[in-house]
Scaffold this active site. Structure first.
Site, PDB file in Angstrom:
ATOM      1  N   ASP A  13     -56.633  50.233 -20.796  1.00 46.86           N
ATOM      2  CA  ASP A  13     -57.339  49.088 -21.362  1.00 46.86           C
ATOM      3  C   ASP A  13     -58.085  48.301 -20.287  1.00 46.86           C
ATOM      4  OD1 ASP A  13     -55.584  49.923 -23.445  1.00 46.86           O
ATOM      5  OD2 ASP A  13     -55.842  47.974 -24.382  1.00 46.86           O
ATOM      6  N   CYS A  24     -48.341  53.008 -21.198  1.00 46.04           N
ATOM      7  CA  CYS A  24     -49.296  51.917 -21.396  1.00 46.04           C
ATOM      8  C   CYS A  24     -49.554  51.597 -22.869  1.00 46.04           C
ATOM      9  CB  CYS A  24     -50.573  52.201 -20.624  1.00 46.04           C
ATOM     10  SG  CYS A  24     -50.301  52.070 -18.832  1.00 46.04           S
ATOM     11  N   ASP A  25     -50.504  50.682 -23.056  1.00 46.60           N
ATOM     12  CA  ASP A  25     -50.619  49.858 -24.258  1.00 46.60           C
ATOM     13  C   ASP A  25     -50.467  50.583 -25.591  1.00 46.60           C
ATOM     14  OD1 ASP A  25     -51.378  48.311 -22.109  1.00 46.60           O
ATOM     15  OD2 ASP A  25     -52.799  47.154 -23.260  1.00 46.60           O
ATOM     16  N   LYS A  26     -51.402  51.464 -25.940  1.00 46.58           N
ATOM     17  CA  LYS A  26     -51.378  52.070 -27.273  1.00 46.58           C
ATOM     18  C   LYS A  26     -50.521  53.317 -27.314  1.00 46.58           C
ATOM     19  CE  LYS A  26     -54.085  48.836 -27.610  1.00 46.58           C
ATOM     20  NZ  LYS A  26     -53.948  48.648 -26.177  1.00 46.58           N
ATOM     21  N   CYS A  28     -48.941  47.582 -15.521  1.00 41.28           N
ATOM     22  CA  CYS A  28     -49.272  46.339 -14.815  1.00 41.28           C
ATOM     23  C   CYS A  28     -48.091  45.371 -14.819  1.00 41.28           C
ATOM     24  CB  CYS A  28     -50.513  45.708 -15.408  1.00 41.28           C
ATOM     25  SG  CYS A  28     -52.008  46.694 -15.156  1.00 41.28           S
ATOM     26  N   GLU A  49     -60.081  44.132 -27.260  1.00 44.53           N
ATOM     27  CA  GLU A  49     -59.362  43.057 -26.594  1.00 44.53           C
ATOM     28  C   GLU A  49     -60.357  42.094 -25.955  1.00 44.53           C
ATOM     29  OE1 GLU A  49     -55.027  44.851 -25.323  1.00 44.53           O
ATOM     30  OE2 GLU A  49     -56.553  44.620 -23.781  1.00 44.53           O
ATOM     31  N   SER A  63     -55.582  40.767 -24.881  1.00 47.46           N
ATOM     32  CA  SER A  63     -54.701  41.481 -23.965  1.00 47.46           C
ATOM     33  C   SER A  63     -53.395  40.717 -23.833  1.00 47.46           C
ATOM     34  CB  SER A  63     -55.382  41.594 -22.596  1.00 47.46           C
ATOM     35  OG  SER A  63     -54.453  41.945 -21.602  1.00 47.46           O
TER      36      SER A  63
END
Length: 553
Positions: free
Chosen positions: A79, A120-122, A192, A443, A469
């Site tokens: 992202d 990570c995110d998704k 992160c 985002e 985010s």
């Protein structure tokens, strides 16, 4: 009889066995349970670059407990790299691609179980969705967070770096200082360092019962993380032996536990998209009102970046999710009898896990505040709801009234912010960036970070039918539903309309009469879709409202 027996057993399985022999597998390996190792490693995402190390250990664990590991890939988008340009249309939409591809591989090859390697995110919610959809023995294991960066004694994470862009545009720092921050922000691989979406979802994997303890916080590149991966491989074999499946774990109680943990740690607002989507695959409906109800009962126990100064390494050393959950159990705020993929209950897994540092995790009887980190707002501007990370909002912005500055895209808004066109009291409105309108629900970290970097985060609010985010801070209210492309009220706003935000009272309204809103609805003309070919065009036609988790029809 195992699922893979249909593929490989008996005379009709001879062609499949021939293909396995051709790859070098022996007869004994073919006869064992076949366990898919879903590896989202790539050389683009810092949270995923090192996942081959995790896969090696997971395969060892499967082999140690009598299975044959079969590795295959899943895509993963960063992202941060996709941020601020047309690439940000793809990350949320990729959630469905990842889930579908895992289903395709597992079903086509008759796999008996899965170890799902994510970070990570998704990618994490997509893998949890696939586990629920397939309902075969599955364990999720992440690659772990990176440590915070450091420059001149200041701890840094990705949110600091992107906010410095706003400071540079405002003349507060020069290009040399900006580059020094960029070089020091990410000291190595891993998700992160703050409690952004990746780490939020990896922590909630523990709370749901689908990952082992410390899945969300054990550091990348640590011996602890490698042992965790190996144990995940062993555990999927235990699940296969005991016939323990994801839908035995992913109950309504599990989701309520996850929401409570989410509120106690003030996770990313994106969790309000992902938990309903995972629940949907498990045949459970999670209404937005449930998030707000649980938030009202759940104390806020840990202030991690971007809401506070601590990072994932601090959270881990303080006891991580097990200690946090143990505190919530003391307050009778979790169902401690909920099952987990360990074969034990949540209560058994976190028993005696006490807080190691009360500066990082507050005891249940002395929280940062008595209610949780996220809030659901409703009103004539968001009839189906909107989401804000209340814990990251300055006290003076919890209630705010000001004139709308309306933009039909993220890019237009960023340009106006950097050109100094946004003033104190303004409410920046970014629309046509929802699931359909984006498409992909981009985002908005770039505009919120621009506002923060220019020193306006205590004076300016931002509303969008897009999302934010996990690194976002400030009065940033997203997921406004219905979105503009679905003829939601956000599409009716004009410059100068007075917006009233009352986060403590959970209200989001525009000071317009119903007669005026009705008149504007009659005059409303929906613009054409921004994308007319490829995957995003198909996604835009099928995706539902953010209030549903942006699931596909």
């Amino acid at each position: 009889m195992r699922r893979s027996d249909v593929v490989k057993k008996g005379p009709k399985g001879a062609p499949a066995r021939a293909l396995f022999y051709g790859m070098g597998y022996g007869k004994e390996e073919i006869e064992r349970p076949l366990i898919g190792i879903v590896n989202s490693q790539n050389e683009i995402v810092p949270g995923h670059k090192h996942l081959d190390e995790i896969a090696v250990e997971a395969k060892k664990g499967v082999t140690m407990n009598g299975g044959t590991p079969l590795e295959f890939p899943a895509i993963g988008i960063c992202d941060g790299i996709a941020m601020g340009h047309e690439g940000m249309r793809y990350p949320l939409a990729s959630r469905e691609l990842i889930c579908d591809s895992i289903e395709s591989m597992a079903m086509a090859h008759g796999l008996d179980g899965l170890v799902l390697i994510t970070n990570c995110d998704k990618i994490t919610p997509a893998m949890l969705m696939a586990a629920a959809r397939l309902n075969i023995p599955s364990v999720v294991v992440s690659g772990g967070p990176m440590k915070a960066g450091k420059l001149k004694g200041e701890k840094l994470d990705f949110s600091n770096c992107i906010e410095r862009v706003g400071a540079y545009k405002n003349g507060k720092i020069d290009e040399q200082e900006l580059e020094a921050v960029a070089e020091k922000t990410c000291p190595g691989c891993g998700s992160c360092a703050g409690l952004f979406t990746a780490n939020s979802m990896n922590c909630l994997t523990e709370a749901l019962g689908m990952g082992l303890s410390y899945n969300g916080t054990a550091m990348a590149h640590s011996g602890e993380r490698l042992r965790l991966a190996r144990e995940a491989g062993k555990q999927v074999m235990n699940c296969l032996e005991s016939d323990l499946k994801p839908l035995d774990v992913l109950t309504l109680s599990a989701f309520k536990n996850a929401i409570a943990v989410d509120m106690a740690m003030a996770g990313s607002s994106n969790t309000v998209l992902h938990l309903p989507a995972i629940a949907n695959e498990a045949g459970i409906s999670l209404e937005l009102d449930l998030f707000d109800e649980i938030s009202g009962d759940t104390p806020y126990l840990t202030k991690l970046s971007p809401s506070g100064e601590h990072h994932m390494e601090d959270f881990h050393e303080a006891g991580g999710i097990p200690s946090l959950m143990n505190e919530l159990i003391k307050g009778d705020l979790l169902d401690e009898n909920a099952k987990t993929i360990t074969g034990k209950t949540i209560g058994e897994n976190v028993k005696d896990k006490e807080i190691e540092d009360e500066n990082v995790i507050k005891p249940i009887d002395s929280p940062h505040r008595p209610t949780g980190g996220l809030a659901i707002l409703k009103g004539n501007l968001a009839p189906e709801g909107a989401v804000v990370k209340e814990s990251a909002v300055a006290e003076e912005m919890l209630r705010h009234k000001g004139p709308a500055k309306v933009f039909d895209s993220e890019e237009e808004a960023i340009e106006a912010i950097f050109d100094g066109k946004i003033k104190e009291k303004d409410v920046v409105v970014i629309r046509y960036e929802g699931p359909k309108g984006g498409p992909g629900m981009k985002e908005m970290l770039s505009p919120t970070s621009a506002i923060a970097g220019m020193g306006l985060d205590k004076d300016v609010a931002l509303l969008t039918d897009g999302r934010f985010s996990g690194a976002t801070r400030g009065a940033a209210i997203g997921h406004i539903s219905p979105e503009a492309m679905e003829e939601g009220e956000i599409g009716l706003l004009r410059d100068g309309d007075i917006i009233e935000i009352d986060i403590p009272e959970r209200k989001l309204n525009v000071e317009l009469s119903e007669e005026e809103l009705k008149k504007r609805r009659e005059e409303f003309e929906k613009p054409p879709l921004k994308v007319n070919k490829g995957y995003l065009a198909r996604y835009a036609r099928l995706v539902k409202s953010a209030s549903t988790g942006a699931v596909l029809e």
